[in-house]
Design an enzyme around this catalytic site. Structure first.
Site, short mmCIF file in Angstrom:
data_model
loop_
_atom_site.label_atom_id
_atom_site.label_comp_id
_atom_site.label_asym_id
_atom_site.label_seq_id
_atom_site.Cartn_x
_atom_site.Cartn_y
_atom_site.Cartn_z
N LYS A 121 44.49 46.69 28.27
CA LYS A 121 44.62 47.48 28.54
C LYS A 121 46.18 48.17 28.56
O LYS A 121 47.18 47.80 28.02
CB LYS A 121 45.43 46.00 30.35
CG LYS A 121 46.32 47.50 31.12
CD LYS A 121 47.03 46.20 32.33
CE LYS A 121 47.56 46.92 33.89
NZ LYS A 121 48.70 46.45 34.47
N ASP A 224 52.99 45.85 44.34
CA ASP A 224 51.69 46.74 44.48
C ASP A 224 50.76 46.23 44.98
O ASP A 224 49.38 46.30 44.14
CB ASP A 224 51.80 47.36 43.35
CG ASP A 224 50.15 48.53 43.84
OD1 ASP A 224 50.46 48.99 45.11
OD2 ASP A 224 49.59 48.95 42.74
N1 LIG Z 1 42.31 39.83 32.94
C1 LIG Z 1 41.62 40.86 33.65
N2 LIG Z 1 40.62 40.34 34.32
C2 LIG Z 1 39.58 41.43 34.22
N3 LIG Z 1 39.38 42.84 34.98
C3 LIG Z 1 40.71 43.34 35.35
C4 LIG Z 1 41.71 42.53 34.14
N4 LIG Z 1 43.21 43.41 34.14
C5 LIG Z 1 42.27 44.60 35.11
N5 LIG Z 1 41.39 44.78 35.03
C6 LIG Z 1 40.93 45.62 35.26
O1 LIG Z 1 41.00 46.93 35.59
C7 LIG Z 1 41.38 47.09 36.52
C8 LIG Z 1 43.09 48.06 36.49
O2 LIG Z 1 44.00 46.96 35.73
P1 LIG Z 1 45.56 47.00 36.68
O3 LIG Z 1 45.77 45.77 36.03
O4 LIG Z 1 44.82 46.62 38.10
O5 LIG Z 1 45.85 48.72 36.68
P2 LIG Z 1 45.91 49.60 37.49
O6 LIG Z 1 45.54 49.87 38.51
O7 LIG Z 1 47.85 50.11 36.98
O8 LIG Z 1 45.76 51.14 36.38
C9 LIG Z 1 41.41 46.48 37.62
O9 LIG Z 1 41.61 46.33 38.89
C10 LIG Z 1 39.94 44.97 37.71
O10 LIG Z 1 39.66 45.41 37.55
MG LIG Z 2 45.76 47.76 40.06
#
Ligand SMILES: Nc1ncnc2c1ncn2[C@@H]1O[C@H](COP(=O)(O)OP(=O)(O)O)[C@@H](O)[C@H]1O
Ligand SMILES: [Mg+2]
Length: 301
Positions: A121, A224
């Site tokens: 991420k 959130d």
């Molecule tokens: N540990 C994880 N395993 C699988 N998918 C993930 C994981 N972390 C994030 N994602 C995917 O990435 C998307 C965006 O991540 P998120 O942490 O919600 O960040 P943001 O919404 O701030 O961009 C999530 O909705 C999910 O689909």
């Molecule tokens: Mg998110």
């Protein structure tokens, strides 16, 4: 092409001295928006003409920006540098497709050398507003303020996840953080927002509330919480996305908790016709483990 896929490609084109210079930029982000030739030469231990040669390459690849104030690290430059660190430390070995793009982050599937899936991420907080600022002021503001904000946010989420994960597997398992990047174990399942049907929506809602309760008693409210930040897999639920979490002792904690609960209850009401009282749900979240088991005991008798 997203910034990180480009990073995956460019990383293979860079040599040791290119990385040495990127390292100088990354390690001086906090103190210097811009660096000049002589500072770079001093910190990298490379002669000025060599530094100039590598800088030209880094500028050409779009990793370093150049203005009349000096040279500055760009987002792709930090992406590349982080990717290299993750590879050197055997955290990941290959980067795969982008699986999520939100307002605040870009999320990729990656693999380690044992071919195990990992999640990468990369924080992009305030990307759109930053682009506007950059357009208006050209390069004069540099990108380091924005990069620092993203590094601090990644650190905040990593620390919270490490702390929460001890108490429940319904939170992502963080493995590593470097600058503006978190590596996590993947969570398999479907985002609640994309779920077409649930066998037992009532039980899923109970599990979400129970996870909110656990986080609350560890001192955090997600802040959130909505159907996009919850993943469902059979009977299990996972709550993602914690960088904006607030401590339960902050002044607006009550308001934030109310908003999270309202979002979830609204979703379950709209989609599954389940009605639940907001106030009573908040009371449950605030109840400790022992208060809950006391409650269970009294209803048993
Ligand atoms: N540990 C994880 N395993 C699988 N998918 C993930 C994981 N972390 C994030 N994602 C995917 O990435 C998307 C965006 O991540 P998120 O942490 O919600 O960040 P943001 O919404 O701030 O961009 C999530 O909705 C999910 O689909
Ligand atoms: Mg998110």
């Amino acid at each position: 092409m997203s910034s990180f896929s480009k990073a995956g490609h460019v990383v293979s084109l860079l040599n040791k001295s290119d990385f040495k210079i990127l390292k100088v930029f990354a390690s001086s982000l906090k103190n210097h928006q811009f660096l000049n030739l002589s500072t770079l030469s001093q910190y990298s231990n490379l002669g000025q003409s060599l530094v100039k040669h590598h800088l030209e390459r880094l500028v050409k690849f779009g990793l370093i920006g150049k203005s009349n104030l000096g040279f500055t690290l760009l987002v792709t430059g930090l992406d590349i540098y982080v990717l290299k660190i993750l590879a050197n430390r055997n955290v990941i070995d290959a980067i795969g497709p982008q699986i999520g793009i939100g307002k605040e982050a870009e999320v990729f599937l990656a693999r380690n050398s044992l071919n195990h899936d990992k999640i990468v991420k990369l924080f992009r907080i305030g990307r759109s507003s930053f682009k506007q600022i950059k357009r208006k002021r050209d390069m004069s503001s540099g990108s380091s303020t924005w990069l620092i904000l993203n590094i601090e946010t990644a650190k905040k989420e990593y620390d919270i996840l490490k702390y929460l994960r001890n108490s429940s597997i319904s939170f992502p398992n963080p493995l590593y953080r470097s600058f503006h990047c978190i590596v996590m174990e993947p969570i398999y399942g479907t985002r609640l927002s994309e779920v077409v049907n649930l066998d037992n929506p009532q039980s899923i809602l109970e599990k979400i509330i129970e996870s909110m309760r656990i986080a609350y008693h560890k001192g955090y409210i997600n802040g959130d919480l909505n159907e996009y930040n919850i993943v469902v897999n059979d009977d299990n639920i996972f709550i993602l996305d914690w960088p904006q979490a607030v401590r339960t002792d902050t002044i607006n904690a009550e308001e934030v908790l109310m908003r999270d609960v309202r979002n979830i209850l609204k979703f379950f009401s709209r989609k599954f016709n389940i009605e639940r009282d907001i106030g009573k749900t908040i009371d449950i979240i605030k109840k400790s483990e022992s208060q809950i088991s006391d409650g269970l005991n009294s209803t048993n008798f």
